[in-house]
Design a protein around this motif. Structure first.
Motif, PDB file in Angstrom:
ATOM      1  N   SER A 117      39.044  86.691   3.235  1.00 51.97           N
ATOM      2  CA  SER A 117      39.982  87.805   3.038  1.00 51.97           C
ATOM      3  C   SER A 117      41.050  87.457   1.997  1.00 51.97           C
ATOM      4  O   SER A 117      41.823  88.315   1.598  1.00 51.97           O
ATOM      5  CB  SER A 117      40.657  88.145   4.367  1.00 51.97           C
ATOM      6  OG  SER A 117      41.365  87.022   4.852  1.00 51.97           O
ATOM      7  N   HIS A 118      41.091  86.193   1.554  1.00 50.56           N
ATOM      8  CA  HIS A 118      42.077  85.768   0.561  1.00 50.56           C
ATOM      9  C   HIS A 118      41.629  86.162  -0.851  1.00 50.56           C
ATOM     10  O   HIS A 118      40.442  86.264  -1.139  1.00 50.56           O
ATOM     11  CB  HIS A 118      42.306  84.259   0.637  1.00 50.56           C
ATOM     12  CG  HIS A 118      42.978  83.831   1.897  1.00 50.56           C
ATOM     13  ND1 HIS A 118      44.274  84.164   2.212  1.00 50.56           N
ATOM     14  CD2 HIS A 118      42.531  83.084   2.937  1.00 50.56           C
ATOM     15  CE1 HIS A 118      44.600  83.647   3.376  1.00 50.56           C
ATOM     16  NE2 HIS A 118      43.556  82.998   3.840  1.00 50.56           N
ATOM     17  N   ARG A 119      42.611  86.342  -1.733  1.00 49.50           N
ATOM     18  CA  ARG A 119      42.355  86.886  -3.077  1.00 49.50           C
ATOM     19  C   ARG A 119      41.840  85.881  -4.095  1.00 49.50           C
ATOM     20  O   ARG A 119      41.009  86.204  -4.925  1.00 49.50           O
ATOM     21  CB  ARG A 119      43.654  87.478  -3.639  1.00 49.50           C
ATOM     22  CG  ARG A 119      44.110  88.706  -2.940  1.00 49.50           C
ATOM     23  CD  ARG A 119      45.384  89.212  -3.540  1.00 49.50           C
ATOM     24  NE  ARG A 119      45.149  89.613  -4.932  1.00 49.50           N
ATOM     25  CZ  ARG A 119      46.038  90.183  -5.695  1.00 49.50           C
ATOM     26  NH1 ARG A 119      47.241  90.424  -5.243  1.00 49.50           N
ATOM     27  NH2 ARG A 119      45.759  90.524  -6.924  1.00 49.50           N
ATOM     28  N   TYR A 120      42.401  84.669  -4.099  1.00 48.01           N
ATOM     29  CA  TYR A 120      42.166  83.744  -5.204  1.00 48.01           C
ATOM     30  C   TYR A 120      41.323  82.549  -4.778  1.00 48.01           C
ATOM     31  O   TYR A 120      41.495  82.009  -3.698  1.00 48.01           O
ATOM     32  CB  TYR A 120      43.501  83.219  -5.754  1.00 48.01           C
ATOM     33  CG  TYR A 120      44.485  84.307  -6.072  1.00 48.01           C
ATOM     34  CD1 TYR A 120      44.232  85.226  -7.087  1.00 48.01           C
ATOM     35  CD2 TYR A 120      45.663  84.424  -5.350  1.00 48.01           C
ATOM     36  CE1 TYR A 120      45.142  86.241  -7.367  1.00 48.01           C
ATOM     37  CE2 TYR A 120      46.585  85.426  -5.627  1.00 48.01           C
ATOM     38  CZ  TYR A 120      46.318  86.332  -6.629  1.00 48.01           C
ATOM     39  OH  TYR A 120      47.212  87.332  -6.907  1.00 48.01           O
ATOM     40  N   LYS A 149      40.129  79.349  -0.745  1.00 45.95           N
ATOM     41  CA  LYS A 149      40.593  80.699  -1.045  1.00 45.95           C
ATOM     42  C   LYS A 149      42.010  80.794  -0.480  1.00 45.95           C
ATOM     43  O   LYS A 149      42.297  80.240   0.577  1.00 45.95           O
ATOM     44  CB  LYS A 149      39.711  81.764  -0.389  1.00 45.95           C
ATOM     45  CG  LYS A 149      38.300  81.810  -0.904  1.00 45.95           C
ATOM     46  CD  LYS A 149      38.176  82.475  -2.234  1.00 45.95           C
ATOM     47  CE  LYS A 149      38.120  83.970  -2.094  1.00 45.95           C
ATOM     48  NZ  LYS A 149      37.798  84.695  -3.283  1.00 45.95           N
ATOM     49  N   SER A 164      45.847  83.481  -0.788  1.00 40.34           N
ATOM     50  CA  SER A 164      46.516  84.653  -1.353  1.00 40.34           C
ATOM     51  C   SER A 164      47.839  84.260  -2.009  1.00 40.34           C
ATOM     52  O   SER A 164      48.552  85.109  -2.522  1.00 40.34           O
ATOM     53  CB  SER A 164      46.741  85.710  -0.265  1.00 40.34           C
ATOM     54  OG  SER A 164      45.489  86.219   0.156  1.00 40.34           O
ATOM     55  N   ASP A 214      41.425  80.550  -9.880  1.00 43.39           N
ATOM     56  CA  ASP A 214      40.679  81.707 -10.376  1.00 43.39           C
ATOM     57  C   ASP A 214      40.362  81.458 -11.854  1.00 43.39           C
ATOM     58  O   ASP A 214      39.944  80.375 -12.213  1.00 43.39           O
ATOM     59  CB  ASP A 214      41.459  82.998 -10.156  1.00 43.39           C
ATOM     60  CG  ASP A 214      40.932  83.783  -8.953  1.00 43.39           C
ATOM     61  OD1 ASP A 214      40.078  83.264  -8.224  1.00 43.39           O
ATOM     62  OD2 ASP A 214      41.381  84.917  -8.747  1.00 43.39           O
TER      63      ASP A 214
END
Length: 160
Positions: free
Chosen positions: A28-31, A91, A93, A131
């Motif tokens: 669920s994390h972005r990076y 991962k 956020s 990223d």
């Protein structure tokens, strides 16, 4: 617990309980962040396993995969024991600067003391990639400078 394989004249790779590791589920994390981890004081391979579980329990990060563990000679300051190095892909956020501060707290928790450049250490956590970002500030450079010149990074990185 660990399997050993001679990689070269001065390099040895180890396979541990969670090195290498690969997670199957989505995060669920972005990076996605690629970390180089290392150390040469005490039982570093055991510390890597403890670090694995530390990250596993922390909701701010999620482990995606890890590499084998590589034992290699030090560079820079050479009058010290060999290093153990590995790669952990996480991962998160957190933004890069906040994530760097987080890593410094983790290093401190694992007994890291900063004395001089390339000094012996219990745990070293370096952000190799964050990223596809490029960051150049006084205290943070992403991608990590000269990562591609270090066997201690390139060999484990090839396995993730």
């Amino acid at each position: 617990m660990y399997r050993l394989r001679k990689t070269g004249e001065s390099l040895t790779s180890f396979y541990g309980l969670h090195f290498p590791f690969m997670k199957q589920a989505k995060s669920s994390h972005r990076y996605e962040v690629t970390l180089g981890i290392g150390g040469n004081i005490g039982d570093v391979r055991r510390r890597f396993e403890h670090l694995f579980f530390y990250f596993k329990r922390d909701r701010q990060v999620e482990i995606v995969r890890t590499s084998l563990i590589l034992k290699n000679p030090p560079f820079g300051y050479k009058e010290q024991d060999d290093f153990f190095n590995s790669i952990i892909v996480l991962k998160t956020s957190m933004q890069p600067k906040k994530f760097l501060a987080y890593l410094h707290r983790v290093e401190k928790r694992f007994g890291r003391r900063r004395s001089f450049a390339n000094a012996p250490r219990t745990l070293d956590l370096d952000i190799l990639f964050f990223d596809n970002r490029v960051v150049k500030t006084d205290d943070l450079t992403i991608p990590h400078a000269s990562w591609y010149e270090r066997e201690s990074v390139v060999i484990p990185l090839a396995g993730v």
